[in-house]
Design an enzyme around this catalytic site. Structure first.
Site, short mmCIF file in Angstrom:
data_model
loop_
_atom_site.label_atom_id
_atom_site.label_comp_id
_atom_site.label_asym_id
_atom_site.label_seq_id
_atom_site.Cartn_x
_atom_site.Cartn_y
_atom_site.Cartn_z
N ARG A 301 0.81 -1.23 0.00
CA ARG A 301 0.00 0.00 0.00
C ARG A 301 0.85 1.28 0.00
NH1 ARG A 301 -2.78 -3.68 3.21
NH2 ARG A 301 -4.81 -4.25 2.36
N LYS A 323 2.51 10.86 -12.01
CA LYS A 323 1.61 9.98 -12.75
C LYS A 323 2.30 8.63 -12.94
CE LYS A 323 -1.51 12.68 -15.67
NZ LYS A 323 -1.89 12.95 -17.08
N GLU A 365 8.05 16.37 -26.21
CA GLU A 365 7.52 16.89 -24.96
C GLU A 365 8.09 18.28 -24.64
OE1 GLU A 365 5.09 15.62 -23.42
OE2 GLU A 365 5.04 13.49 -23.92
N LYS A 407 6.24 22.05 -16.01
CA LYS A 407 5.42 20.94 -15.53
C LYS A 407 5.24 21.01 -14.02
CE LYS A 407 4.38 16.10 -15.88
NZ LYS A 407 4.63 14.79 -16.52
N GLU A 417 -4.98 16.23 -11.73
CA GLU A 417 -5.61 16.46 -13.02
C GLU A 417 -7.12 16.70 -12.90
OE1 GLU A 417 -5.74 14.02 -17.09
OE2 GLU A 417 -3.71 14.41 -16.42
N ARG A 421 -4.21 20.54 -15.15
CA ARG A 421 -3.14 19.61 -15.53
C ARG A 421 -3.43 18.92 -16.86
NH1 ARG A 421 0.18 15.30 -11.70
NH2 ARG A 421 1.41 14.41 -13.40
N ASN A 425 -1.61 17.29 -21.73
CA ASN A 425 -1.93 16.25 -22.71
C ASN A 425 -2.11 16.82 -24.12
OD1 ASN A 425 -1.97 13.83 -21.10
ND2 ASN A 425 -3.79 14.65 -20.11
N HIS A 428 -1.84 14.55 -27.07
CA HIS A 428 -1.89 13.18 -26.57
C HIS A 428 -3.17 12.43 -26.94
CE1 HIS A 428 1.60 14.52 -24.42
NE2 HIS A 428 1.72 13.40 -23.73
N HIS A 432 -2.12 9.10 -28.30
CA HIS A 432 -2.47 7.82 -27.66
C HIS A 432 -3.24 6.92 -28.63
CE1 HIS A 432 -2.09 9.46 -23.26
NE2 HIS A 432 -0.92 9.25 -23.85
N HIS A 445 6.36 6.86 -27.97
CA HIS A 445 5.38 7.78 -27.40
C HIS A 445 5.59 9.20 -27.93
CE1 HIS A 445 2.71 9.74 -24.57
NE2 HIS A 445 3.72 10.47 -24.10
#
Length: 539
Positions: A301, A323, A365, A407, A417, A421, A425, A428, A432, A445
């Site tokens: 955890r 993330k 990026e 960032k 997000e 935030r 993306n 993206h 994606h 990517h």
């Protein structure tokens, strides 16, 4: 065998101004007999004795590039000579590739069996650990461009020469590296705040890493590409500081950012009885960082972890912000958690060994950060793209630092997000879809994001938010960074299906990050006719 040692060795020798020698050819020259004949008449044991004599003699020479037979590593004396007397490059090839390359070659006596594939699998299982034991570099020969592989080897050999990191040795940090030349930033998240350090020569600096290690035990998670380059240096620094280190090496590639790899990490942690005070260290690119972070968030955890990104993309983006996660066949990064690292150590020296394609992927990026937040930074990238592509140290350090600043500021305002935030993306949603539609790993990517930014700029113009000149600037800069600007033809229905599986979407509506204008983002849905026009114009 069949990995291309002779072909690559000849080119490498020519580039280095050295002589090329193939140990098998040397054996044939000394005996006057072919390798198959020696195997047939004298047997493999006799051949191995001759091979050992040749390797002993040749490794004592200077100024040569030596290609050994695939089985030379079976002899411990050979391994010792190779490791002590030279830089060892392991050309890695999978069984399927070797089968294709050796199918009609009658000069490979070990493959003259009823089931050569099974034989190759047995040989690989036997030899692979020995190759890795002595290799200074591991080069994947799956790429078809031999010249590209040679350039990669040359760059990595140069980096090893400069660092002194050969055969598992852990050198001291470079004496030219001073504290003043490092850049220090901070991600301000209250009790979850953490530092980002950017500079050359950080990997072997135990004093820099030690404050962020909670207990005595450390588990370093890396991959098969990064491990031969940097694992020994990081692990050595930690062990020298009194830490017990567990090394977990995963397969390389976006296609391995999956449940199986996560289970591999958990299996290793549990098998070694790692407790809550164990610190995980992510040593690698974005895939390793995301997956290790998710493992850290989930194991018992939550255990602490540190990011040591080794690619430009991970240094400017994925290592910062917390993330974490993995891919699902139906969508990228759909399973994960927000979980912040204890620290990010971005060693810019690792970029020297980065393949050109990976460098370009990272620049996507960098461009993104300028496009959505800082138009002046976008201008700077345009004027300095040549220096960035040429790996100018000062230009790269500035690009990494400014990207991390942007960032970090966005994450400070919206850690999970909830709104702002999402602007990170940009490109993206399209990107994606490209990655999932083409199959994870087919496009990097950053390549998908680069193309996605051009598509998002096109859609921004169609929505009346920017002019054609801004779209042209975006397309030109993405192309100058060595990234694709033409999208694959996935088919309209497939495009829409993939983009509907996106974390930003609400109520079934596809949300896009658009430019309004350059340097200022806008999150919105668009009429479908505009989206269809962008898709039609982009493929």
């Amino acid at each position: 065998m069949g990995a291309g040692k002779t072909t690559i060795g000849r080119i490498l020798a020519r580039k280095l101004g050295k002589r090329f020698i193939d140990s098998d050819h040397e054996i044939e020259a000394r005996t006057g007999a072919s390798i198959p004949w020696i195997f047939e008449i004298e047997g493999e044991a006799s051949f191995r004795r001759r091979e050992a004599e040749v390797i002993r003699d040749l490794t004592a020479q200077d100024g040569i590039v030596l290609a050994t037979g695939g089985g030379a590593v079976l002899n411990p004396d050979n391994r010792a000579y190779l490791q002590a007397r030279g830089s060892v490059v392991y050309l890695r090839a999978n069984v399927a590739s070797i089968m294709l390359r050796t199918a009609h070659d009658k000069n490979r006596p070990l493959l003259q069996t009823a089931d050569p594939r099974k034989k190759l699998e047995e040989l690989t299982a036997q030899r692979e650990p020995l190759y890795r034991e002595i290799a200074d570099l591991v080069i994947d020969t799956g790429r078809p461009n031999v010249q590209s592989m040679v350039q990669t080897i040359l760059a990595q050999l140069n980096a090893l020469e400069q660092s002194g990191a050969r055969s598992g040795r852990s050198p001291d940090p470079s004496p030219s590296m001073t504290e003043q030349s490092r850049i220090h930033l901070n991600v301000d998240l209250g009790e979850r705040s953490y530092p980002i350090t950017i500079g050359a020569g950080l990997l072997g600096d135990a004093a820099l890493l030690a404050p962020h290690i909670s207990g005595r035990r450390v588990a370093i998670v890396t991959n098969t590409t990064v491990a031969p380059l940097y694992l020994a240096r990081v692990a050595g620094a930690l062990r020298a500081g009194g830490h017990e280190v567990l090394e977990i090496v995963l397969p390389d590639g976006e296609e391995h950012k999956n449940w199986a790899s996560l289970m591999h990490v958990f299996d290793a942690l549990l098998a070694n009885k790692c407790d809550r005070k164990t610190t995980l260290v992510a040593l690698g690119g974005g895939v390793i960082g995301d997956l290790t972070g998710f493992a850290a968030a989930s194991y018992m955890r939550g255990v602490p972890f540190v990011q040591i990104p080794t690619t430009l993309l991970s240094q400017v983006d994925s290592s910062v912000g917390g993330k974490t996660g993995l891919n699902h066949p139906l969508g990228k990064n759909m399973i994960g958690a927000f979980y912040q690292p204890r620290a990010v150590l971005a060693d810019t020296a690792t970029l020297a060994t980065l393949p050109a394609r990976e460098l370009s992927a990272g620049l996507a990026e960098v461009i993104k950060h300028g496009a959505i937040i800082d138009a002046e930074f976008f201008d700077w990238i345009e004027h300095n793209i040549g220096k960035l592509m040429a790996r100018d140290e000062q230009a790269l350090a500035h690009a990494i630092a400014r990207s991390c600043e942007i960032k970090a500021d966005v994450v400070r305002q919206d850690e999970r997000e909830g709104g702002l935030r999402a602007i990170l993306n940009f490109g993206h949603t399209f990107g994606h879809a490209i990655e999932a539609g083409m199959g994870y790993g087919a496009w990097l990517h950053g390549e998908a994001v680069g193309c996605g930014m051009v598509m998002a700029a096109d859609l921004s113009q169609r929505a009346g938010l920017i002019d054609a000149a801004t779209v042209a600037r975006m397309r030109a800069l993405v192309a100058a960074a060595g990234l694709p600007v033409k999208a694959p033809d996935l088919g309209t229905a497939r495009w829409l299906e993939l983009m509907e599986v996106d974390k930003k979407n609400e109520g079934g509506a596809i949300k896009f990050i658009l430019l309004k204008p350059l340097g200022a983002p806008s999150i919105q849905s668009v009429p479908q006719d505009l989206l269809l026009a962008t898709l039609a114009a982009s493929v």
